[in-house]
Design a protein around this motif. Structure first.
Motif, PDB file in Angstrom:
ATOM      1  N   MET A  64      46.814  37.291   0.339  1.00  0.00           N
ATOM      2  CA  MET A  64      46.590  35.861   0.157  1.00  0.00           C
ATOM      3  C   MET A  64      45.588  35.281   1.159  1.00  0.00           C
ATOM      4  SD  MET A  64      48.199  35.415  -2.500  1.00  0.00           S
ATOM      5  CE  MET A  64      47.793  33.684  -2.706  1.00  0.00           C
TER       6      MET A  64
ATOM      7  N   LEU B  21      51.907  31.059   2.802  1.00  0.00           N
ATOM      8  CA  LEU B  21      50.996  30.315   1.924  1.00  0.00           C
ATOM      9  C   LEU B  21      50.490  29.043   2.606  1.00  0.00           C
ATOM     10  CD1 LEU B  21      52.622  30.592  -1.634  1.00  0.00           C
ATOM     11  CD2 LEU B  21      50.516  31.648  -0.823  1.00  0.00           C
ATOM     12  N   TRP B  25      47.323  31.019   3.724  1.00  0.00           N
ATOM     13  CA  TRP B  25      46.440  30.974   2.554  1.00  0.00           C
ATOM     14  C   TRP B  25      45.693  29.641   2.448  1.00  0.00           C
ATOM     15  CZ3 TRP B  25      47.167  27.613  -1.676  1.00  0.00           C
ATOM     16  CH2 TRP B  25      46.191  27.756  -2.685  1.00  0.00           C
ATOM     17  N   LEU B  26      46.437  28.532   2.522  1.00  0.00           N
ATOM     18  CA  LEU B  26      45.818  27.212   2.329  1.00  0.00           C
ATOM     19  C   LEU B  26      44.712  26.929   3.348  1.00  0.00           C
ATOM     20  CD1 LEU B  26      45.924  24.664   0.557  1.00  0.00           C
ATOM     21  CD2 LEU B  26      47.571  23.706   2.185  1.00  0.00           C
TER      22      LEU B  26
END
Lengths: 251, 125
Positions: A64, B21, B25-26
């Protein structure tokens, strides 16, 4: 630049040609930079295990984020028990460099019929290794095949290393404890060398030294925010002094 | 407040993934997407870009120092001087030995593992 594509117009042949360029890109994962990256990913697996993550979390994180500095920073933040906001801030600072990289690469990849959505999806796979690889070679690829070529390399590289992390992570459990530590130590050596090698100017090299020196200080003063504090404490003076010295050197 | 939570704050099995995340990720992909959105549009500010790159380099340098000086797990059991000697020998090999990253890594690992074995600090369990 755009005219060079001798690509066929026929639909069937075009598909065959797309597969050809995807495969050409995939072959790149056997190149030296890709193998060095795999070494660093093995180190990441060791580091994640030492930090107490599970193999699924480690692989998920790599898939990710797909930017090793950000991954290492997040591991450090998890180890230090940093809050979500402080961890995200440190990661954002380290990933900022991706914007100029993507800005430089996007016009090279874009063909006459490339959709914006394709570029957004492909941009996730832009990191140092794929960026250097693409900037070097994409000029020799027909323009309407460049996204296929890049996807072949970068997506394969990302997925292969995600699997590699999962495999190595689980193998480490069978190895002596010292080997885990040794694998985790691959990361700092790799980063120090590759950052020094890619620092284009004096400010970059000063930042490397100042950032390392600032860390123990930041650790003593603000352990919760030590990475961000050390980054600013090292980076801003490096920038100012680097500019000043370069201006003095220039006639 | 969710922003104050840490990786280990919640016991739920989904929390580490949400944390990764939101904190990983963000704040990473947002810069990539911004790059696509602004490609060819915005005039690039050379000074701001250079400052950002310098701070980012110092940040990663800080991470390197953190990994060497305040590691977790097995590395924490080795003396600090051995870890410093290991990375210094590896980096020295890289700089003075023809800029080969793999050679530097190999030397650093030999110093680290050899030193640990000599000290007996990480004996068999």
């Amino acid at each position: 630049m755009a005219a060079a594509a001798p690509g066929p117009n026929d639909r069937d042949d075009e598909d065959g040609s797309t597969v050809f360029w995807v495969l050409q890109g995939m072959r790149g994962i056997l190149s030296t930079p890709a193998l060095i990256l795999s070494t660093a990913m093995i180190g990441f697996a060791g580091l994640a295990r030492e930090a107490g993550l599970g193999w699924l979390e480690a692989s998920f994180m790599s898939l990710m984020i797909w930017a090793l500095p950000a991954q290492i920073i997040l591991i450090g933040a998890i180890t230090a028990g940093t809050s979500l906001a402080a961890a995200a801030f440190a990661v954002a600072l380290s990933s900022l460099r991706l914007t100029p990289m993507v800005v430089a690469l996007a016009p090279e990849l874009k063909g006459p019929r490339t959709r914006r959505l394709t570029l957004y999806l492909l941009s996730h796979f832009v990191a140092i290794t794929a960026w250097v690889f693409a900037m070097e070679r994409v000029g020799r690829v027909p323009r309407d095949m460049r996204t296929a070529f890049f996807a072949g390399f970068a997506v394969t590289l990302t997925l292969a290393n995600t699997v590699l992390i999962a495999v190595v992570f689980n193998l480490i459990g069978q190895l002596p404890a010292l080997v885990t530590g040794a694998l985790a130590f691959l990361t700092p050596v790799y980063f120090l060398s590759s950052l020094y090698g890619s620092a284009r100017d004096l400010a970059g090299r000063l930042a490397l030294v100042f950032g390392m020196l600032a860390l123990p200080l930041a650790h003593a003063v603000a352990p919760q925010f030590e990475l961000v504090v050390a980054g600013l404490l090292g980076g801003v003076p490096a920038f100012v002094i680097g500019r000043w010295l370069e201006a003095r050197r220039a006639p | 407040m969710i922003l104050d939570l840490t990786y280990r704050s919640l016991d739920a099995p989904w929390w580490p993934f949400v944390f990764i995340l939101l904190a990983g990720w963000l704040p990473t992909d947002i810069w990539r997407f911004l790059g696509i959105a602004s490609a060819g549009g915005v005039r690039d500010d050379a000074t701001a870009a250079k400052l950002a790159r310098t701070v980012a380099t110092a940040l990663v340098a800080a991470v390197i120092a953190q990994l060497v000086l305040y590691p977790s797990g097995e590395l924490a059991k080795l003396p600090t001087w051995l870890r410093v000697a290991s990375i210094a020998s590896g980096f020295g090999t890289y700089v003075f030995g023809g800029r080969r990253i793999l050679a530097g890594i190999a030397v650093a690992e030999v110093v680290l593992v050899g030193g640990a074995l000599l000290l007996g600090a990480a004996g068999p369990r």
